[in-house]
Write a protein that holds these residues in place. Structure first.
Motif, PDB file in Angstrom:
ATOM      1  N   THR A  53      49.401  13.640  49.163  1.00  0.00           N
ATOM      2  CA  THR A  53      49.626  12.527  49.707  1.00  0.00           C
ATOM      3  C   THR A  53      51.128  11.758  49.290  1.00  0.00           C
ATOM      4  O   THR A  53      51.558  11.560  50.036  1.00  0.00           O
ATOM      5  CB  THR A  53      48.582  11.497  49.371  1.00  0.00           C
ATOM      6  OG1 THR A  53      47.321  12.082  49.963  1.00  0.00           O
ATOM      7  CG2 THR A  53      48.768  10.212  50.112  1.00  0.00           C
ATOM      8  N   LEU A  54      51.457  11.981  48.107  1.00  0.00           N
ATOM      9  CA  LEU A  54      52.588  11.476  47.442  1.00  0.00           C
ATOM     10  C   LEU A  54      53.525  12.381  48.232  1.00  0.00           C
ATOM     11  O   LEU A  54      55.005  11.647  48.494  1.00  0.00           O
ATOM     12  CB  LEU A  54      52.589  11.296  45.977  1.00  0.00           C
ATOM     13  CG  LEU A  54      51.467  10.509  45.308  1.00  0.00           C
ATOM     14  CD1 LEU A  54      51.513  10.734  43.773  1.00  0.00           C
ATOM     15  CD2 LEU A  54      51.782   8.903  45.520  1.00  0.00           C
ATOM     16  N   LEU A  55      53.424  13.732  48.032  1.00  0.00           N
ATOM     17  CA  LEU A  55      54.785  14.268  48.573  1.00  0.00           C
ATOM     18  C   LEU A  55      55.091  13.951  50.214  1.00  0.00           C
ATOM     19  O   LEU A  55      56.160  13.892  50.684  1.00  0.00           O
ATOM     20  CB  LEU A  55      54.444  15.911  48.453  1.00  0.00           C
ATOM     21  CG  LEU A  55      55.582  16.742  49.100  1.00  0.00           C
ATOM     22  CD1 LEU A  55      57.040  16.432  48.494  1.00  0.00           C
ATOM     23  CD2 LEU A  55      54.976  18.315  48.886  1.00  0.00           C
ATOM     24  N   ARG A  56      53.762  14.070  50.765  1.00  0.00           N
ATOM     25  CA  ARG A  56      53.938  13.658  52.341  1.00  0.00           C
ATOM     26  C   ARG A  56      54.750  12.284  52.560  1.00  0.00           C
ATOM     27  O   ARG A  56      55.551  12.074  53.509  1.00  0.00           O
ATOM     28  CB  ARG A  56      52.640  13.758  53.117  1.00  0.00           C
ATOM     29  CG  ARG A  56      52.751  13.427  54.643  1.00  0.00           C
ATOM     30  CD  ARG A  56      51.556  13.372  55.267  1.00  0.00           C
ATOM     31  NE  ARG A  56      50.758  12.450  54.654  1.00  0.00           N
ATOM     32  CZ  ARG A  56      49.288  12.246  54.854  1.00  0.00           C
ATOM     33  NH1 ARG A  56      48.671  13.080  55.660  1.00  0.00           N
ATOM     34  NH2 ARG A  56      48.667  11.267  54.273  1.00  0.00           N
ATOM     35  N   SER A  57      54.347  11.333  51.669  1.00  0.00           N
ATOM     36  CA  SER A  57      54.766  10.025  51.887  1.00  0.00           C
ATOM     37  C   SER A  57      56.259   9.895  51.570  1.00  0.00           C
ATOM     38  O   SER A  57      57.086   9.221  52.364  1.00  0.00           O
ATOM     39  CB  SER A  57      54.090   9.004  50.694  1.00  0.00           C
ATOM     40  OG  SER A  57      54.965   7.696  50.693  1.00  0.00           O
ATOM     41  N   VAL A  80      50.248  19.884  57.393  1.00  0.00           N
ATOM     42  CA  VAL A  80      50.144  21.437  57.703  1.00  0.00           C
ATOM     43  C   VAL A  80      50.955  22.163  56.663  1.00  0.00           C
ATOM     44  O   VAL A  80      50.465  23.054  56.085  1.00  0.00           O
ATOM     45  CB  VAL A  80      50.058  21.930  58.975  1.00  0.00           C
ATOM     46  CG1 VAL A  80      49.874  23.371  59.142  1.00  0.00           C
ATOM     47  CG2 VAL A  80      48.702  21.009  59.688  1.00  0.00           C
ATOM     48  N   LEU A  81      52.297  21.784  56.835  1.00  0.00           N
ATOM     49  CA  LEU A  81      53.374  22.354  56.186  1.00  0.00           C
ATOM     50  C   LEU A  81      52.994  22.381  54.479  1.00  0.00           C
ATOM     51  O   LEU A  81      53.104  23.497  53.912  1.00  0.00           O
ATOM     52  CB  LEU A  81      54.593  21.978  56.514  1.00  0.00           C
ATOM     53  CG  LEU A  81      55.487  22.227  57.715  1.00  0.00           C
ATOM     54  CD1 LEU A  81      56.534  21.186  57.950  1.00  0.00           C
ATOM     55  CD2 LEU A  81      55.401  23.634  57.951  1.00  0.00           C
ATOM     56  N   ILE A  82      52.936  21.255  54.025  1.00  0.00           N
ATOM     57  CA  ILE A  82      52.685  21.129  52.359  1.00  0.00           C
ATOM     58  C   ILE A  82      51.394  21.673  51.954  1.00  0.00           C
ATOM     59  O   ILE A  82      51.326  22.187  50.853  1.00  0.00           O
ATOM     60  CB  ILE A  82      53.216  19.754  52.152  1.00  0.00           C
ATOM     61  CG1 ILE A  82      52.045  18.637  52.595  1.00  0.00           C
ATOM     62  CG2 ILE A  82      54.502  19.539  52.651  1.00  0.00           C
ATOM     63  CD1 ILE A  82      52.206  17.315  51.976  1.00  0.00           C
ATOM     64  N   PHE A  83      50.303  21.607  52.745  1.00  0.00           N
ATOM     65  CA  PHE A  83      49.003  22.053  52.400  1.00  0.00           C
ATOM     66  C   PHE A  83      49.194  23.623  52.151  1.00  0.00           C
ATOM     67  O   PHE A  83      48.779  24.208  51.193  1.00  0.00           O
ATOM     68  CB  PHE A  83      48.144  21.935  53.528  1.00  0.00           C
ATOM     69  CG  PHE A  83      46.742  22.309  53.178  1.00  0.00           C
ATOM     70  CD1 PHE A  83      45.735  21.496  52.555  1.00  0.00           C
ATOM     71  CD2 PHE A  83      46.197  23.539  53.392  1.00  0.00           C
ATOM     72  CE1 PHE A  83      44.484  22.078  52.042  1.00  0.00           C
ATOM     73  CE2 PHE A  83      45.138  24.051  53.255  1.00  0.00           C
ATOM     74  CZ  PHE A  83      44.272  23.204  52.577  1.00  0.00           C
ATOM     75  N   PRO A 110      64.853  21.508  52.736  1.00  0.00           N
ATOM     76  CA  PRO A 110      65.663  20.987  51.584  1.00  0.00           C
ATOM     77  C   PRO A 110      65.096  20.159  50.669  1.00  0.00           C
ATOM     78  O   PRO A 110      64.996  20.123  49.582  1.00  0.00           O
ATOM     79  CB  PRO A 110      66.939  20.348  52.307  1.00  0.00           C
ATOM     80  CG  PRO A 110      67.147  20.899  53.654  1.00  0.00           C
ATOM     81  CD  PRO A 110      65.705  21.057  54.050  1.00  0.00           C
ATOM     82  N   ILE A 111      64.095  19.050  51.367  1.00  0.00           N
ATOM     83  CA  ILE A 111      63.175  18.252  50.475  1.00  0.00           C
ATOM     84  C   ILE A 111      62.103  18.935  49.929  1.00  0.00           C
ATOM     85  O   ILE A 111      61.940  18.754  48.623  1.00  0.00           O
ATOM     86  CB  ILE A 111      62.759  17.042  51.358  1.00  0.00           C
ATOM     87  CG1 ILE A 111      63.882  16.496  52.149  1.00  0.00           C
ATOM     88  CG2 ILE A 111      61.976  16.157  50.714  1.00  0.00           C
ATOM     89  CD1 ILE A 111      63.419  15.400  53.247  1.00  0.00           C
ATOM     90  N   ILE A 112      61.467  19.758  50.707  1.00  0.00           N
ATOM     91  CA  ILE A 112      60.200  20.529  49.985  1.00  0.00           C
ATOM     92  C   ILE A 112      60.692  21.313  48.849  1.00  0.00           C
ATOM     93  O   ILE A 112      60.118  21.632  47.941  1.00  0.00           O
ATOM     94  CB  ILE A 112      59.443  21.201  51.210  1.00  0.00           C
ATOM     95  CG1 ILE A 112      59.044  20.405  52.079  1.00  0.00           C
ATOM     96  CG2 ILE A 112      58.523  22.265  50.521  1.00  0.00           C
ATOM     97  CD1 ILE A 112      58.158  21.107  53.356  1.00  0.00           C
ATOM     98  N   ALA A 113      62.000  21.981  48.972  1.00  0.00           N
ATOM     99  CA  ALA A 113      62.457  22.963  48.093  1.00  0.00           C
ATOM    100  C   ALA A 113      62.595  22.369  46.714  1.00  0.00           C
ATOM    101  O   ALA A 113      62.622  23.032  45.604  1.00  0.00           O
ATOM    102  CB  ALA A 113      63.764  23.472  48.620  1.00  0.00           C
ATOM    103  N   LYS A 114      62.692  20.997  46.720  1.00  0.00           N
ATOM    104  CA  LYS A 114      62.959  20.351  45.321  1.00  0.00           C
ATOM    105  C   LYS A 114      61.543  20.350  44.499  1.00  0.00           C
ATOM    106  O   LYS A 114      61.679  20.011  43.367  1.00  0.00           O
ATOM    107  CB  LYS A 114      63.568  18.943  45.626  1.00  0.00           C
ATOM    108  CG  LYS A 114      64.827  19.114  46.099  1.00  0.00           C
ATOM    109  CD  LYS A 114      65.436  17.699  46.331  1.00  0.00           C
ATOM    110  CE  LYS A 114      66.713  17.473  46.598  1.00  0.00           C
ATOM    111  NZ  LYS A 114      67.465  16.051  47.024  1.00  0.00           N
ATOM    112  N   ALA A 115      60.513  20.433  45.442  1.00  0.00           N
ATOM    113  CA  ALA A 115      59.172  20.269  44.589  1.00  0.00           C
ATOM    114  C   ALA A 115      58.387  21.562  44.571  1.00  0.00           C
ATOM    115  O   ALA A 115      57.431  21.675  43.806  1.00  0.00           O
ATOM    116  CB  ALA A 115      58.160  19.443  45.572  1.00  0.00           C
TER     117      ALA A 115
END
Length: 434
Positions: free
Chosen positions: A212-216, A197-200, A286-291
């Motif tokens: 899928t790769l980001l969630r993994s 839900v967050l990354i979508f 912090p992880i999501i910010a890198k993408a």
């Protein structure tokens, strides 16, 4: 033949017939189903104990003029009446929930050693440890308020289960009878749902493969283990392992505890995702910010969720022993499906069942793309996909291009490669010096 002998043979025959009949009636699958039904019964009785209505309150619901009719319709169902009776007896102490205990070991005919003392599970110590103080940030490169405060769990029984490994639940020297495996299963699903839900919402430019790769990357065991140790979960886990066993298995063990905690939060909040989502959002930030600000996803340089100082070199993402090699299968699948779905074949098994070594091949259209040797088939498939992506990029690119030509231009799928896999492995290893 004497009467005693005939009687002995008759008894033996009857016993054998009894065993045969029992084995036919109670197969492995049936016994396993009974075990599962019992666990479900335990969960149901515990839910009635925690959330159920007693006879007095039910009587009030059914007879009060201020209660809406639709509530009365449900409350008047026979199953509600039966549950209220159970709840009333539980409150009165006349209905005891049955706890499954480990089967005691058979006593030796020789002198038995003194029994080990029962190790008490101290929930109050866990609460003081993980909820007592705000943890400091990892280093000066992390956000000031990182990690975010841990959402508390109010139910002591849930908290107790979260930190109980199956090795302790099956050991009569511990006063716990249920492991965290079921909560781990629940937490894994909840965690994947929330991260999805967050990354979508965060990355509308990503396709399903990128997401899928980001969630993994986010929910890999290294991240979960890191978060688990940040909150001190590793120090609270109750297990029957010695220090060496913990060192060997700590990544998976502590990652499982984190998933169990997420499952415990979900159960304690009675399925309220909003009790978990804000916390996980801050934890992943912090992880999501890198993408962010990228049109398509590229594997993170530092996917484990750690935050090295600027002077530390960033590791290469694809390392053969890296936990994230497990995403290689998904990555390869995303690149080639639906025309060329990778197949994984166990080519050889060595060393017998005690310490097996599997040779696993990654095949596309019958052609070898990667191969690995591993102690487990699952890891072997992951490493074979890793081998294909890193050592055989030309063939991967070939099938990527063919996929487009077949899917979009209507070109026929090329004939399947029929060269024996063993011969392809020899050529593959010779070519790449493996």
């Amino acid at each position: 033949m004497s009467r005693d002998t005939r009687g002995s043979i008759g008894i033996k025959g009857a016993a054998e017939a009894k065993v045969s009949g029992l084995l036919k009636k109670f197969t492995y699958d049936r016994l396993f189903q009974i075990k599962r039904d019992y666990n479900n019964l335990q969960d149901t009785l515990e839910n009635i104990s925690r959330f159920g209505i007693n006879n007095s309150d039910l009587y009030f619901l059914l007879n009060s003029e201020d209660i809406p009719e639709e509530i009365k319709d449900v409350a008047g169902h026979p199953s509600i009446e039966a549950a209220a009776k159970i709840k009333t007896e539980q409150d009165a102490g006349s209905f005891q929930l049955i706890k499954t205990k480990a089967r005691p070991a058979p006593e030796s005919k020789e002198s038995s050693p003194a029994p080990r003392p029962i190790k008490k599970f101290r929930v109050d110590e866990i609460r003081k440890s993980i909820f007592g103080t705000q943890l400091p940030p990892l280093n000066n490169t992390t956000p000031v308020n990182f990690p975010p405060s841990l959402p508390p769990i109010n139910d002591d029984n849930i908290l107790k289960v979260i930190f109980t490994h199956s090795s302790a639940a099956n050991d009569p020297s511990f006063d716990v009878y249920e492991s965290n495996e079921r909560l781990e299963f629940l937490g894994d699903s909840v965690l994947n749902h929330i991260i999805s839900v967050l990354i979508f919402a965060k990355f509308p430019q990503y396709n399903e493969g990128d997401l899928t790769l980001l969630r993994s990357d986010i929910v890999c065991n290294k991240n979960l283990t890191n978060w688990s140790t940040l909150y001190g979960f590793d120090k609270q886990l109750v297990s029957n392992f010695n220090s060496q066993q913990l060192e060997q298995n700590h990544k998976k063990l502590y990652a499982n505890v984190f998933e169990a905690y997420v499952g415990g939060l979900y159960q304690d909040s009675r399925g309220d995702i909003n009790a978990i989502l804000p916390w996980l959002s801050l934890l992943c930030e912090p992880i999501i910010a890198k993408a962010e600000n990228t049109s398509s996803y590229k594997p993170l340089d530092q996917p484990e969720g750690s935050y090295p100082s600027q002077s530390e070199p960033k590791p290469n993402y694809h390392t053969a022993n890296d936990e994230n090699s497990k995403s290689s299968k998904q990555e390869l699948y995303v690149l080639l499906n639906p025309i060329f779905v990778p197949q994984y074949e166990v080519v050889k098994k060595e060393n017998g069942d005690h310490n097996p070594l599997f040779t696993v091949a990654c095949l596309v259209n019958g052609e070898l793309l990667g191969v690995s040797e591993s102690r487990s088939i699952k890891l072997g498939g992951q490493m074979a996909a890793y081998d294909a992506l890193n050592n055989n990029k030309a063939k991967v690119e070939k099938y990527k291009d063919l996929r487009v030509e077949v899917k979009e231009k209507g070109k026929p799928v090329p004939p399947k490669i029929t060269t024996p896999v063993e011969e392809q492995i020899i050529a593959h290893r010779s070519r790449f010096g493996l």
